[in-house]
Design an enzyme around this catalytic site. Sequence first.
Site, PDB file in Angstrom:
ATOM      1  N   VAL A 170      40.910  24.029  34.693  1.00 53.94           N
ATOM      2  CA  VAL A 170      40.693  25.454  34.440  1.00 53.94           C
ATOM      3  C   VAL A 170      41.771  25.952  33.494  1.00 53.94           C
ATOM      4  O   VAL A 170      42.948  26.015  33.853  1.00 53.94           O
ATOM      5  CB  VAL A 170      40.718  26.264  35.747  1.00 53.94           C
ATOM      6  CG1 VAL A 170      40.527  27.753  35.451  1.00 53.94           C
ATOM      7  CG2 VAL A 170      39.640  25.773  36.699  1.00 53.94           C
ATOM      8  N   LYS A 171      41.362  26.276  32.282  1.00 54.82           N
ATOM      9  CA  LYS A 171      42.282  26.816  31.277  1.00 54.82           C
ATOM     10  C   LYS A 171      41.693  28.050  30.608  1.00 54.82           C
ATOM     11  O   LYS A 171      42.306  29.101  30.569  1.00 54.82           O
ATOM     12  CB  LYS A 171      42.598  25.746  30.210  1.00 54.82           C
ATOM     13  CG  LYS A 171      43.477  24.631  30.693  1.00 54.82           C
ATOM     14  CD  LYS A 171      43.808  23.646  29.589  1.00 54.82           C
ATOM     15  CE  LYS A 171      42.635  22.751  29.287  1.00 54.82           C
ATOM     16  NZ  LYS A 171      42.988  21.597  28.423  1.00 54.82           N
ATOM     17  N   LYS A 244      26.172  31.759  21.114  1.00 56.31           N
ATOM     18  CA  LYS A 244      25.260  32.830  21.503  1.00 56.31           C
ATOM     19  C   LYS A 244      25.592  34.119  20.768  1.00 56.31           C
ATOM     20  O   LYS A 244      24.691  34.842  20.324  1.00 56.31           O
ATOM     21  CB  LYS A 244      25.327  33.060  23.010  1.00 56.31           C
ATOM     22  CG  LYS A 244      24.455  34.219  23.483  1.00 56.31           C
ATOM     23  CD  LYS A 244      24.453  34.360  24.994  1.00 56.31           C
ATOM     24  CE  LYS A 244      23.564  35.522  25.416  1.00 56.31           C
ATOM     25  NZ  LYS A 244      23.437  35.642  26.881  1.00 56.31           N
ATOM     26  N   HIS A 397       4.190  -5.604   5.643  1.00 56.87           N
ATOM     27  CA  HIS A 397       3.548  -4.582   6.474  1.00 56.87           C
ATOM     28  C   HIS A 397       3.753  -4.859   7.966  1.00 56.87           C
ATOM     29  O   HIS A 397       2.807  -4.825   8.753  1.00 56.87           O
ATOM     30  CB  HIS A 397       2.070  -4.463   6.128  1.00 56.87           C
ATOM     31  CG  HIS A 397       1.832  -3.949   4.732  1.00 56.87           C
ATOM     32  ND1 HIS A 397       2.337  -2.747   4.287  1.00 56.87           N
ATOM     33  CD2 HIS A 397       1.151  -4.494   3.688  1.00 56.87           C
ATOM     34  CE1 HIS A 397       1.977  -2.562   3.026  1.00 56.87           C
ATOM     35  NE2 HIS A 397       1.266  -3.602   2.627  1.00 56.87           N
TER      36      HIS A 397
END
Length: 653
Positions: A170-171, A244, A397
């Site tokens: 968590v930063k 966003k 082919h």
Amino acid sequence: MPLTSTCSSSSSPLRANLRNRSFSSSSSSSSSVGRARGRPLRLKARTFSSTSSSSQQQNFRDTHSKGSRRHVPRFSYRSSTVASWPQNQALRGAKLISRAGTKDSNMGRGKALISVSDKSGVVELAKGLVNLGYEIVSTGGSFRALSEAGVAVSQVESITKFPEMLDGRVKTLHPAVHGGILARRDLSEHMDAMEQQSFGLIDVVVCNLYPFRSTVTGEEQPTFQDAIENIDIGGPTLIRAAAKNHKHVTVIVDPEDYAKVLELEGGEGEDAEEEKMKLRVSLAWKAFQHVSSYDSNVAEWLWNNGASSSSEKDAPYAPPQKTIPLKLVNTLRYGENPHQKAAFYVDESLSEHDAGGLALSTQHHGKEMSFNNFLDGDAAYSCVCDFVEPTCVIVKHTNPCGVASAHEGQDDPNDLRQAYRWAVEADPVSAFGGIVAFNRPVTEELAREIREFRSPQDGETRMFYEIVIAPEYTEKGLEVLKGKSKTLRILEAKPHVHQNGKGIKQIGGGFVLQEHDYLTPEDIKFEVVSEMQPTKEQLEDLKFAWRCVKHVKSNAITIAKGKRLLGMGSGQPNRVKSVEIAIEKAGEEIEGSVLASDAFFPFAWNDSVEKACQAGVKAIVHPGGSIRDSDAIECCNKYNVVLLTTGVRHFKH
């Protein structure tokens, strides 16, 4: 309506003072005239009576300048001038104020948050952003890298007022960060909410993600927990938020875009703003795609490391949902036909990491690859890499029209030159303009043979090819081969390791998926069902023909002798016609040959089996499984022909 002022002519002129919101939580929360770049400015007119003291006016100015880190130059408007502006001019003036500050004055820009795993070019980017007036905020290793490079930078804790925790998990997951990114500058409610919380705005987000892919595909496999710790959480959240809100925020995930962003951010005027918006939309798309590809790798790894075992269906090869990360290499001139647009992508799935194959080949020479070149080249190289002995395959082919292996009995059992000649002789008409593939390095001697060999039809025409593919070239071999033609495409590729791979084909409205057909003769039991027993040479030739038929389009028939293909029939709606074509191609050499069929014979008498026996074929192999298998056995016994079954089918569509 026009912008007006109630200031009397004798009062001091109104000065509009724009400030940027400081990230400090102790910043003044007093109303500002303008808040950030890109937000429509709301000018408030303050009324002073003609008797207003100079101290009152000074207090007004002081109130609107406290708590900001940088101050925008004040603009003065005399009441008589402002009142005469039409509305659009007033808005234009407000827009100029909101964007006040230049590259030289270092004013009027927002904040740039930099948190990157790949630090390529990030110092130069940060310095460029500082020169443009941005304040740099960063995290962990990015902060250290920028600080050591002398960039003016502050830690993200200066925004959150909270230290990172849980070993760095968590930063940036904090309202002060994501509010600064997600706030719409054109909504007063958003801006008021930001001001109430004393949060500042973040106008640029530079972020790429933890190296999960390189961690789980490295030579030393990580523990499950080490892999989990390399799943980025804060990074994707930052990127998605900025993408966003791309109308107001520039998001950068690719170092290749750094220079372009700096160039456009330094521009001014309506044209520059339009170009910036176009770039932001493009960068937002790239950001979402970046996160999507990243997540697809994580999902693939989790599926292969425990999740598939909990699937309700016993189908670990088919997860309930699947995303394939593709990366564009380049657009192609056209598709199968000139009226079809086309492009070439590489598969960045974990299963394809370092797996080799044509898509990851190196082109040493020749024209750019076409759509059909990729299809034919892949068919040729996939086929030749199935062979153990030194082998040459020629494809036209997508069907192998010439195949031959060097083997014991030759003067040199490793001499690919003879294998190459035999492959051409199988069908020189089809080989002309085809793709030639080898499963051994191309030496100087082999290169000269390819360069100088004449068509067996007239002994004069030099053979022309679209592509030569091999796992390696000697220095002299490559030099000689380049001299054959300016247009000859020379590719070097590692064999494709496809045991764990999947084949996917598109159908209308969906896709079908299957495991690769990786079975070779070494994986199959050849069972003799006839009275005649095969000789050692016949058994070797049957296995050779079986390898060949796997790579021919169904209905597929191959006829071989001496570990060289004599003729093949492919793509016919009925097996009889494929047999007839293969017999025709084999010609006079068919006597004593062997035949392989990719699927069982539904009929034998006066059909495929009997026609082959009558033509001179002495041994046949097919999967078996038909209700008329006994007819095939009786037919072969009548003609003293060996018949084997494999129990394995090799359809190819």
